[in-house]
Design a protein around this motif. Structure first.
Motif, PDB file in Angstrom:
ATOM      1  N   THR A  26      -7.060  14.791 -11.759  1.00  0.00           N
ATOM      2  CA  THR A  26      -7.833  14.757 -10.507  1.00  0.00           C
ATOM      3  C   THR A  26      -7.694  13.230 -10.098  1.00  0.00           C
ATOM      4  OG1 THR A  26      -8.079  16.391  -9.721  1.00  0.00           O
ATOM      5  CG2 THR A  26      -9.428  15.670  -8.512  1.00  0.00           C
ATOM      6  N   PHE A  27      -7.145  12.289  -9.410  1.00  0.00           N
ATOM      7  CA  PHE A  27      -7.168  11.162  -9.117  1.00  0.00           C
ATOM      8  C   PHE A  27      -7.851  10.818  -8.128  1.00  0.00           C
ATOM      9  CE2 PHE A  27      -3.848  11.524 -11.913  1.00  0.00           C
ATOM     10  CZ  PHE A  27      -4.288  10.378 -12.894  1.00  0.00           C
ATOM     11  N   ARG A  28      -8.914  10.309  -8.026  1.00  0.00           N
ATOM     12  CA  ARG A  28     -10.059  10.115  -6.442  1.00  0.00           C
ATOM     13  C   ARG A  28      -9.578   8.642  -5.617  1.00  0.00           C
ATOM     14  NH1 ARG A  28     -16.042  11.413  -5.410  1.00  0.00           N
ATOM     15  NH2 ARG A  28     -15.228  13.697  -5.742  1.00  0.00           N
ATOM     16  N   LEU A  29      -8.637   8.390  -4.844  1.00  0.00           N
ATOM     17  CA  LEU A  29      -8.158   7.025  -4.242  1.00  0.00           C
ATOM     18  C   LEU A  29      -9.121   6.653  -3.335  1.00  0.00           C
ATOM     19  CD1 LEU A  29      -4.818   8.363  -4.702  1.00  0.00           C
ATOM     20  CD2 LEU A  29      -5.418   6.909  -6.376  1.00  0.00           C
ATOM     21  N   PHE A  30      -8.616   5.229  -3.761  1.00  0.00           N
ATOM     22  CA  PHE A  30      -9.412   4.517  -2.253  1.00  0.00           C
ATOM     23  C   PHE A  30      -8.573   3.199  -1.807  1.00  0.00           C
ATOM     24  CE2 PHE A  30     -13.430   6.153  -3.653  1.00  0.00           C
ATOM     25  CZ  PHE A  30     -14.279   6.382  -2.967  1.00  0.00           C
ATOM     26  N   GLN A  31      -8.055   3.150   0.104  1.00  0.00           N
ATOM     27  CA  GLN A  31      -6.942   2.676   0.630  1.00  0.00           C
ATOM     28  C   GLN A  31      -7.426   1.273   0.824  1.00  0.00           C
ATOM     29  OE1 GLN A  31      -5.949   4.156   4.152  1.00  0.00           O
ATOM     30  NE2 GLN A  31      -3.439   3.714   4.285  1.00  0.00           N
ATOM     31  N   ARG A  32      -6.356   0.447   0.389  1.00  0.00           N
ATOM     32  CA  ARG A  32      -6.542  -1.077   0.403  1.00  0.00           C
ATOM     33  C   ARG A  32      -5.802  -1.411   1.800  1.00  0.00           C
ATOM     34  NH1 ARG A  32      -5.567  -4.375  -5.064  1.00  0.00           N
ATOM     35  NH2 ARG A  32      -7.758  -3.972  -6.439  1.00  0.00           N
ATOM     36  N   GLY A  33      -4.847  -0.668   2.170  1.00  0.00           N
ATOM     37  CA  GLY A  33      -4.257  -0.891   3.665  1.00  0.00           C
ATOM     38  C   GLY A  33      -5.286  -0.784   4.907  1.00  0.00           C
ATOM     39  N   VAL A  34      -4.506  -0.726   5.569  1.00  0.00           N
ATOM     40  CA  VAL A  34      -5.024  -1.166   7.163  1.00  0.00           C
ATOM     41  C   VAL A  34      -5.231   0.429   7.737  1.00  0.00           C
ATOM     42  CG1 VAL A  34      -5.047  -3.159   7.326  1.00  0.00           C
ATOM     43  CG2 VAL A  34      -3.334  -2.281   7.625  1.00  0.00           C
ATOM     44  N   ARG A  35      -3.578   0.831   7.543  1.00  0.00           N
ATOM     45  CA  ARG A  35      -4.119   2.077   8.395  1.00  0.00           C
ATOM     46  C   ARG A  35      -4.674   3.099   7.906  1.00  0.00           C
ATOM     47  NH1 ARG A  35       0.596   6.197   8.308  1.00  0.00           N
ATOM     48  NH2 ARG A  35       0.962   5.699   5.747  1.00  0.00           N
ATOM     49  N   PRO A  36      -5.118   4.340   9.664  1.00  0.00           N
ATOM     50  CA  PRO A  36      -5.961   4.948   9.390  1.00  0.00           C
ATOM     51  C   PRO A  36      -5.060   6.266   8.284  1.00  0.00           C
ATOM     52  CG  PRO A  36      -5.627   4.920  11.430  1.00  0.00           C
ATOM     53  CD  PRO A  36      -4.472   3.772  10.818  1.00  0.00           C
ATOM     54  N   PHE A  37      -5.832   6.946   7.258  1.00  0.00           N
ATOM     55  CA  PHE A  37      -4.956   7.796   6.988  1.00  0.00           C
ATOM     56  C   PHE A  37      -5.440   9.605   7.911  1.00  0.00           C
ATOM     57  CE2 PHE A  37      -3.852  10.648   3.221  1.00  0.00           C
ATOM     58  CZ  PHE A  37      -2.086  10.234   3.214  1.00  0.00           C
TER      59      PHE A  37
END
Ligand SMILES: Cc1cc2nc3c(=O)[nH]c(=O)nc-3n(C[C@H](O)[C@H](O)[C@H](O)COP(=O)(O)OP(=O)(O)OC[C@H]3O[C@@H](n4cnc5c(N)ncnc54)[C@H](O)[C@@H]3O)c2cc1C
Ligand code: FES
Length: 281
Positions: A26-37
């Motif tokens: 399982t990969f826990r990921l944090f977003q670097r982009g700007v668009r809300p997910f």
């Protein structure tokens, strides 16, 4: 004028990697982009490694915990193999979310029976934790989970937590007599047998429960037979379908079953919908 490019991925950083089983991480990921997910339980993303390709993967985290995204990935080939070689701090490319998720709003007030096999718990975990985070909005929650062996049980932390809660009922089992039967199973003090053996134990009621199933093809087949025999209506059984995918957005035709695109019209379908699709299961 700038238009939104649906194929353009966003960068996500790996913050945590959990070894669930010998071949699932399982990969826990944090977003670097700007668009809300913004996503719904049951939706999937396309995750890519430049030069290697893309893979559709269900979102296993819940939108009620919006600080991160979690994907549980089984190593089966090129892309998933390379993903398994990544480390914390590495960046992956993700586009989505795609597809039709579980109808979590329509499920409000319903008594829910979840039936999962192996890594099929991944998309259902998203719904289960969504329901638990909004517990007052839903009725009874029963989770039946089966895996081939103790080592193949995914999300052991969630299973321990769910098993300790008094407002839900978790029954887990491992298959008997499988090749990997080991000392670990001898220490397993839970149930032994395929997941459908839990049907008689869980007091399921076709008049009351709405059933959500996900797992390997063979498990779905046997579970469906058991549920139909118990009187469940096809409109009250919801499952997910897997097909080879490319675009993920209804453009390439790779995932079609008759007139339906699994990537867009699914991957979540009721059994009533599936019964109208030729050879969907
Ligand atoms: C909507 C959807 C959600 C999915 N969610 C998950 C998930 O949460 N976790 C997870 O581990 N996997 C999930 N899968 C399956 C995953 O997409 C495939 O395992 C992955 O694409 C394999 O890529 P690869 O490059 O590593 O393997 P490849 O090298 O392309 O192939 C390796 C083997 O996997 C088979 N395969 C490839 N794609 C699929 C597919 N879509 N369905 C069945 N078999 C396939 C190939 O036929 C081959 O035998 C999902 C698939 C779909 C369609
Ligand atoms: S994956 Fe392209 S149409 Fe579904």
């Amino acid at each position: 004028m700038l238009t939104h490019n649906p194929y353009k991925p966003q960068n996500w950083e790996i913050k945590k990697i959990i070894d669930e089983t010998p071949d699932v991480k399982t990969f826990r990921l944090f977003q670097r982009g700007v668009r809300p997910f913004i996503y719904k339980p049951g939706q999937f993303v396309e995750i890519s490694i430049p030069g290697a390709g893309e893979a559709p993967i269900s979102i296993t985290s819940t939108p009620t915990r919006p600080d991160y995204l979690e994907l549980s990935i089984k190593k089966t080939g090129k892309v998933t193999g390379l993903l398994h070689g990544l480390s914390m701090g590495d960046v992956v490319n993700i586009r989505g979310p795609y597809g039709r998720g579980f109808p979590v709003d329509e499920l409000k007030g319903e008594d829910l029976l979840f039936v999962a096999g192996g890594i099929g718990l991944a998309p259902l975990r998203s719904v289960i934790n969504y329901v638990l985070d909004r517990r007052a909005s839903y009725g009874e929650v029963i989770v039946l989970y089966g895996a081939r062996s103790y080592d193949d049980l995914v999300f052991k932390d969630d299973l321990a937590l769910w098993g300790s809660r008094r407002d839900m009922n978790l029954l887990a089992t491992v298959d008997a007599g499988c090749d990997e039967w080991s000392d670990r199973e001898e220490g397993w003090c839970g149930r032994v047998g395929v997941v459908t053996t839990l049907f008689s134990e869980c007091k399921m009621d076709s008049a009351r429960h709405l059933c959500l199933i996900c797992g390997p093809h063979i498990m779905i087949k046997f579970a469906l037979a058991g549920l139909m025999e118990a009187g469940f209506k096809p409109s009250r059984i919801i499952t997910t379908l897997e097909r080879m995918m490319k675009c993920g957005i209804g453009k390439c035709g790779h995932c079609n079953i008759g007139p339906k695109y699994v990537c867009q019209d699914g991957p979540v379908f009721t059994m009533e919908e599936i019964s109208r699709l030729y050879e969907a299961l």
